[in-house]
Write a protein that holds these residues in place. Sequence first.
Motif, short mmCIF file in Angstrom:
data_model
loop_
_atom_site.label_atom_id
_atom_site.label_comp_id
_atom_site.label_asym_id
_atom_site.label_seq_id
_atom_site.Cartn_x
_atom_site.Cartn_y
_atom_site.Cartn_z
N LEU A 184 -25.60 -6.90 6.33
CA LEU A 184 -26.18 -6.74 7.66
C LEU A 184 -27.46 -7.56 7.79
O LEU A 184 -27.66 -8.28 8.79
CB LEU A 184 -26.47 -5.26 7.92
N PHE A 185 -28.33 -7.47 6.79
CA PHE A 185 -29.59 -8.19 6.88
C PHE A 185 -29.37 -9.70 6.84
O PHE A 185 -30.05 -10.45 7.56
CB PHE A 185 -30.51 -7.76 5.72
N ALA A 186 -28.44 -10.17 6.01
CA ALA A 186 -28.15 -11.61 5.96
C ALA A 186 -27.62 -12.11 7.31
O ALA A 186 -28.01 -13.18 7.78
CB ALA A 186 -27.14 -11.90 4.85
N SER A 187 -26.76 -11.33 7.94
CA SER A 187 -26.26 -11.72 9.26
C SER A 187 -27.36 -11.70 10.30
O SER A 187 -27.41 -12.55 11.20
CB SER A 187 -25.12 -10.79 9.67
N ALA A 188 -28.26 -10.72 10.18
CA ALA A 188 -29.39 -10.66 11.12
C ALA A 188 -30.29 -11.89 10.96
O ALA A 188 -30.83 -12.41 11.94
CB ALA A 188 -30.19 -9.38 10.89
N ARG A 233 -32.74 -5.83 12.14
CA ARG A 233 -32.95 -7.01 12.99
C ARG A 233 -34.43 -7.31 13.16
O ARG A 233 -34.84 -8.47 13.19
CB ARG A 233 -32.29 -6.77 14.35
N SER A 234 -35.24 -6.25 13.22
CA SER A 234 -36.68 -6.46 13.32
C SER A 234 -37.24 -7.09 12.05
O SER A 234 -38.06 -8.01 12.09
CB SER A 234 -37.37 -5.13 13.60
N LEU A 235 -36.76 -6.63 10.88
CA LEU A 235 -37.21 -7.21 9.61
C LEU A 235 -36.74 -8.65 9.48
O LEU A 235 -37.46 -9.49 8.93
CB LEU A 235 -36.66 -6.37 8.46
N ALA A 236 -35.56 -8.96 9.99
CA ALA A 236 -35.05 -10.33 9.91
C ALA A 236 -35.93 -11.29 10.70
O ALA A 236 -36.19 -12.42 10.26
CB ALA A 236 -33.62 -10.38 10.43
N LEU A 237 -36.41 -10.86 11.84
CA LEU A 237 -37.32 -11.70 12.63
C LEU A 237 -38.60 -11.99 11.86
O LEU A 237 -39.12 -13.11 11.88
CB LEU A 237 -37.64 -11.02 13.96
N GLU A 238 -39.09 -10.97 11.15
CA GLU A 238 -40.31 -11.15 10.37
C GLU A 238 -40.10 -12.15 9.22
O GLU A 238 -40.94 -13.01 8.96
CB GLU A 238 -40.77 -9.80 9.82
N VAL A 239 -38.96 -12.04 8.54
CA VAL A 239 -38.68 -12.95 7.42
C VAL A 239 -38.46 -14.37 7.93
O VAL A 239 -38.89 -15.34 7.28
CB VAL A 239 -37.46 -12.45 6.63
N CYS A 240 -37.81 -14.51 9.06
CA CYS A 240 -37.58 -15.84 9.63
C CYS A 240 -38.90 -16.57 9.86
O CYS A 240 -39.00 -17.78 9.67
CB CYS A 240 -36.80 -15.74 10.94
N GLY A 241 -39.91 -15.83 10.26
CA GLY A 241 -41.21 -16.44 10.48
C GLY A 241 -41.87 -16.92 9.20
O GLY A 241 -42.76 -17.77 9.25
N ILE A 264 -35.79 3.95 8.02
CA ILE A 264 -36.83 3.40 7.16
C ILE A 264 -36.26 2.18 6.46
O ILE A 264 -35.10 2.15 6.07
CB ILE A 264 -37.32 4.44 6.14
N GLY A 265 -37.08 1.14 6.36
CA GLY A 265 -36.67 -0.09 5.69
C GLY A 265 -37.74 -0.53 4.70
O GLY A 265 -38.92 -0.64 5.07
N LEU A 266 -37.35 -0.73 3.44
CA LEU A 266 -38.25 -1.23 2.40
C LEU A 266 -37.70 -2.58 1.95
O LEU A 266 -36.58 -2.67 1.46
CB LEU A 266 -38.31 -0.27 1.20
N LYS A 276 -41.12 -0.72 6.96
CA LYS A 276 -41.18 -0.31 8.36
C LYS A 276 -40.46 1.02 8.53
O LYS A 276 -39.48 1.30 7.84
CB LYS A 276 -40.53 -1.37 9.27
N MET A 277 -40.97 1.80 9.48
CA MET A 277 -40.29 3.03 9.87
C MET A 277 -40.07 2.98 11.38
O MET A 277 -40.99 2.65 12.13
CB MET A 277 -41.10 4.26 9.50
N ALA A 278 -38.87 3.28 11.80
CA ALA A 278 -38.58 3.30 13.22
C ALA A 278 -39.09 4.60 13.83
O ALA A 278 -38.83 5.68 13.28
CB ALA A 278 -37.07 3.18 13.45
#
Length: 390
Positions: free
Chosen positions: A200-204, A93-101, A346-348, A368-370
């Motif tokens: 999951l990422f597409a829904s986010a 969800r955090s990565l999705a916010l970044e991509v939306c921007g 971790i998300g790449l 990103k790493m949580a």
Amino acid sequence: MISPVFAVHAYAQGVSRAELDAAKSALELRILEATADAALAQREAEIRQATREAERAALLARLPPGASRPLEGSVDTRQFGAAGLVRAFDLARSLALEVCGALPQDARTAVYDPATSAGITAARGVNDALLRLADELARRNKDMQAYIDAHTPPGAFGGTLAVALTVVPSVLRASADSASLFKTDVTAASLAYGEGARALFASALAEACPQRIAGLGSGYLGELDPVQHERLLGKLRSLATHRADYANRIATLQKLADGAKGDEKRDMAAVATAAGAVLKAVDAFIDSLRAGESGDKSPFANAARYLGYAQRTEGAALLDFDLRLEGMSVVKDNLFTGQKLRLSAIGLLWYRIHGPDGSLMLARTTRKMAPPLEVDLRGDMAGGAFWEGR
């Protein structure tokens, strides 16, 4: 036995044999007592050593040595693997916010999916084939009717016959190509995503910026929408109407040929045969669509599905991305503090944004790493917002 030397020496001193035997017995008794005392002392020492070792082992079993390291933690995905996915969920969800921007502000964006794109291309091929064959049959119907009306005029006969004979191969080829569009399943080749990570990422993304997302590229694409299905069905009905008219004119021509003679009969039979080949090609194409069936095996249903999605995403930019998303659960055991659970993820992510014409608008890579979150299995160290997903 007393040695001869000792006996002679004792006799010289005036010691009797009885006294000599008594001394010998006393000496042997002292030797035996000394040997027994030594054996007893050895056994007592062994018992004391065994007792000390047993006490030390018992102590070590209860307490770790003062200078030893704590018991090693272990990565255990069998017990708490799903718990780490909670952190991966939050990270997505955090990565999705970044991509939306980073998405275009003045246009909507669709998620690129290879299988869906191939489906849209095939559906457009089916749609074009329906229109092309309907137009072809409409033109042929006019030519056939003109030929029938004129019966055997030399000028009209020659021109109509030439068209009828030369267009057959192209119609057959177009029908065969269109009929094979959905014969093989289309699958998307990609990196080894974690299970459900892409969806999951597409829904986010859709949750983070729904006003900018035109389509997610997979899942439900609108196959239950009756508008697109009825529109495609109307094109199929139009083709079927032209096909029926063409079949009636072929039958009429065959009757004329039956009543003709000589060269005229042969020419009419040739025209009817060429028209029949076209009719068979059109029938094969209509049958291949399986319009009366439903599901993924029906090219007609698939075409309606993908044409509807293509219409809704027309002109949208395309987001193409690859994602590696993993959750990690670290279980740490300690004799004193018990079992503790630490969660991380971790998300790449690397993504590209393309225009409808394929031009590259943006390309970025991010990771990103949580931060590890410790969960005390005996209490509520993690707050309620974590447990409820807020």
